[in-house]
Design a protein around this motif. Structure first.
Motif, PDB file in Angstrom:
ATOM      1  N   GLU A  97       1.052  -1.094  -0.061  1.00 22.07           N
ATOM      2  CA  GLU A  97      -0.033  -0.071   0.192  1.00 22.07           C
ATOM      3  C   GLU A  97       0.931   1.435   0.040  1.00 22.07           C
ATOM      4  O   GLU A  97       0.533   2.091  -0.593  1.00 22.07           O
ATOM      5  CB  GLU A  97      -0.997   0.051   1.224  1.00 22.07           C
ATOM      6  N   THR A 124      -8.043   4.338  -9.373  1.00 22.06           N
ATOM      7  CA  THR A 124      -9.128   4.579  -8.958  1.00 22.06           C
ATOM      8  C   THR A 124      -9.529   4.811  -7.338  1.00 22.06           C
ATOM      9  O   THR A 124     -10.234   5.658  -7.162  1.00 22.06           O
ATOM     10  CB  THR A 124     -10.133   3.866  -9.765  1.00 22.06           C
ATOM     11  N   ARG A 125      -9.216   3.631  -6.838  1.00 23.09           N
ATOM     12  CA  ARG A 125      -9.547   3.627  -5.345  1.00 23.09           C
ATOM     13  C   ARG A 125      -8.941   4.782  -4.459  1.00 23.09           C
ATOM     14  O   ARG A 125      -9.484   5.295  -3.662  1.00 23.09           O
ATOM     15  CB  ARG A 125      -8.832   2.162  -4.988  1.00 23.09           C
ATOM     16  N   LEU A 126      -7.753   5.074  -5.225  1.00 18.75           N
ATOM     17  CA  LEU A 126      -7.190   6.343  -4.350  1.00 18.75           C
ATOM     18  C   LEU A 126      -7.483   7.804  -4.662  1.00 18.75           C
ATOM     19  O   LEU A 126      -6.937   8.540  -4.408  1.00 18.75           O
ATOM     20  CB  LEU A 126      -5.362   6.295  -4.417  1.00 18.75           C
ATOM     21  N   GLY A 127      -8.379   7.589  -5.953  1.00 22.99           N
ATOM     22  CA  GLY A 127      -8.916   9.074  -6.405  1.00 22.99           C
ATOM     23  C   GLY A 127      -7.934   9.773  -7.376  1.00 22.99           C
ATOM     24  O   GLY A 127      -7.893  10.799  -7.402  1.00 22.99           O
ATOM     25  N   GLU A 144      -5.052   0.882 -13.030  1.00 20.49           N
ATOM     26  CA  GLU A 144      -6.638   1.436 -13.054  1.00 20.49           C
ATOM     27  C   GLU A 144      -7.021   1.210 -11.776  1.00 20.49           C
ATOM     28  O   GLU A 144      -7.746   2.052 -11.001  1.00 20.49           O
ATOM     29  CB  GLU A 144      -7.297   1.064 -14.126  1.00 20.49           C
ATOM     30  N   ALA A 145      -7.197   0.001 -11.011  1.00 19.29           N
ATOM     31  CA  ALA A 145      -8.028  -0.303  -9.783  1.00 19.29           C
ATOM     32  C   ALA A 145      -7.575   0.475  -8.818  1.00 19.29           C
ATOM     33  O   ALA A 145      -8.207   1.131  -7.883  1.00 19.29           O
ATOM     34  CB  ALA A 145      -8.048  -1.876  -9.541  1.00 19.29           C
ATOM     35  N   ASP A 146      -6.239   0.355  -8.485  1.00 22.24           N
ATOM     36  CA  ASP A 146      -5.599   0.936  -7.482  1.00 22.24           C
ATOM     37  C   ASP A 146      -5.499   2.588  -7.242  1.00 22.24           C
ATOM     38  O   ASP A 146      -5.882   3.163  -6.387  1.00 22.24           O
ATOM     39  CB  ASP A 146      -4.108   0.396  -6.845  1.00 22.24           C
ATOM     40  N   TRP A 149       1.683   2.277  -3.662  1.00 25.43           N
ATOM     41  CA  TRP A 149       0.530   2.754  -4.287  1.00 25.43           C
ATOM     42  C   TRP A 149       0.381   4.100  -3.923  1.00 25.43           C
ATOM     43  O   TRP A 149      -0.049   5.057  -4.597  1.00 25.43           O
ATOM     44  CB  TRP A 149      -0.895   2.008  -4.185  1.00 25.43           C
ATOM     45  N   ARG A 150       0.688   4.623  -2.543  1.00 28.39           N
ATOM     46  CA  ARG A 150       0.326   5.923  -1.991  1.00 28.39           C
ATOM     47  C   ARG A 150       1.512   6.806  -2.334  1.00 28.39           C
ATOM     48  O   ARG A 150       1.174   7.973  -2.818  1.00 28.39           O
ATOM     49  CB  ARG A 150       0.457   6.078  -0.242  1.00 28.39           C
TER      50      ARG A 150
END
Length: 274
Positions: free
Chosen positions: A134, A263-266, A259-261, A137-138
């Motif tokens: 995570e 999008t999840r994080l805006g 795309e998934a991650d 991704w951040r």
């Protein structure tokens, strides 16, 4: 391709698409290896699987022969943080293995890593793997045109500091990538926001947090490659290669482009359109 802002390599759309091809080879190879991991399998067998997959896709392993490195992957087990040499070591139930993989397509590189549990592991080890993933991704989510490298570093560090007393490895960092596997700038996993080179469309970066259950300090073994934690604590390592396009971030080594991650994080997501 132009060299801008302290010698940073800026790619055009076609060059980024070649990097995406290399990134897909890396992503598909890592998926294959993740699914293959099991007790009784050696790290050398994983390496052979990786080389076959990379070459079978028409690409070249980035790591094999790089400054003399003898494998197509780095296979780092338990307290090995990064650059573990694949060989005769056999995985056991309860181990964790970090697999780092790179591929070249028509001179352009992709580079990514993941950490996999070998069967069941203690809860704190599973949490270590997830928070490291995570934090990567951040860091990617903090990148946008006009931001700075320090914004990525700060996002990785601040997320990890909020999760617990983890060791954030400082001796090894993310990096620029493109026509070479390692290019400027370095992308540390600790840092202050608003510092460092400014992010541009076409700049490709590899973000790769390495996190431990203990100290951030590392030692390098006598093989001159394998980095281990100084206190013997276990480690996790995740990495993706991404770039910024006119429509958003594009994670070149993620099978879905991130795309998934994102999008999840805006975060705006977008491949480089024609």
């Amino acid at each position: 391709m132009g060299l801008l802002d302290r010698g940073l390599e800026i790619k055009d759309a076609e060059q980024v698409r070649l990097m995406r091809r290399a990134g897909l080879v890396v992503g598909e190879t890592l998926q294959l290896l993740r699914d293959a991991v099991r007790p009784g399998l050696s790290t050398g067998e994983l390496d052979a699987l990786a080389e076959d997959a990379i070459r079978g896709a028409g690409a070249t392993p980035s790591f094999l022969g790089y400054h003399g490195f003898p494998g197509s992957i780095c296979a780092s087990v338990n307290d090995e943080v990064v650059h573990g040499i694949p060989g005769s070591r056999v995985l056991a139930e309860g181990d964790v293995i970090s697999i780092d993989c790179g591929a070249i397509v028509e001179g352009w590189h992709g580079d990514a890593a993941l950490t996999v549990a070998v069967g069941g592991v203690p809860e704190q080890v599973g949490e270590l793997i997830e928070v490291t993933r995570e934090s990567m991704w951040r860091g990617i989510a903090a990148a946008h045109v006009g931001a700075r490298i320090g914004d990525i570093s700060h996002a990785v560090e601040s997320y990890l500091r909020a999760q617990g007393p983890y060791g954030i490895v400082e001796d090894f960092t993310g990096h620029g990538i493109g026509s070479q596997m390692h290019l400027p700038p370095n992308v540390p996993n600790v840092g202050r926001p608003g510092r460092g080179p400014r992010l541009r469309e076409g700049l490709a970066l590899a973000v790769e947090p390495m996190v431990t259950l203990g100290t951030h300090e590392c030692d390098v073994l006598d093989d001159d490659w394998t980095a281990v934690t100084a206190d013997g604590s276990w480690a996790a390592h995740w990495e993706h290669t991404f770039t910024l396009t006119p429509s958003g971030a594009w994670v070149l080594t993620a099978l879905d482009g991130g795309e998934a991650d994102l999008t999840r994080l805006g975060v705006p997501f977008g491949p480089w359109a024609d």
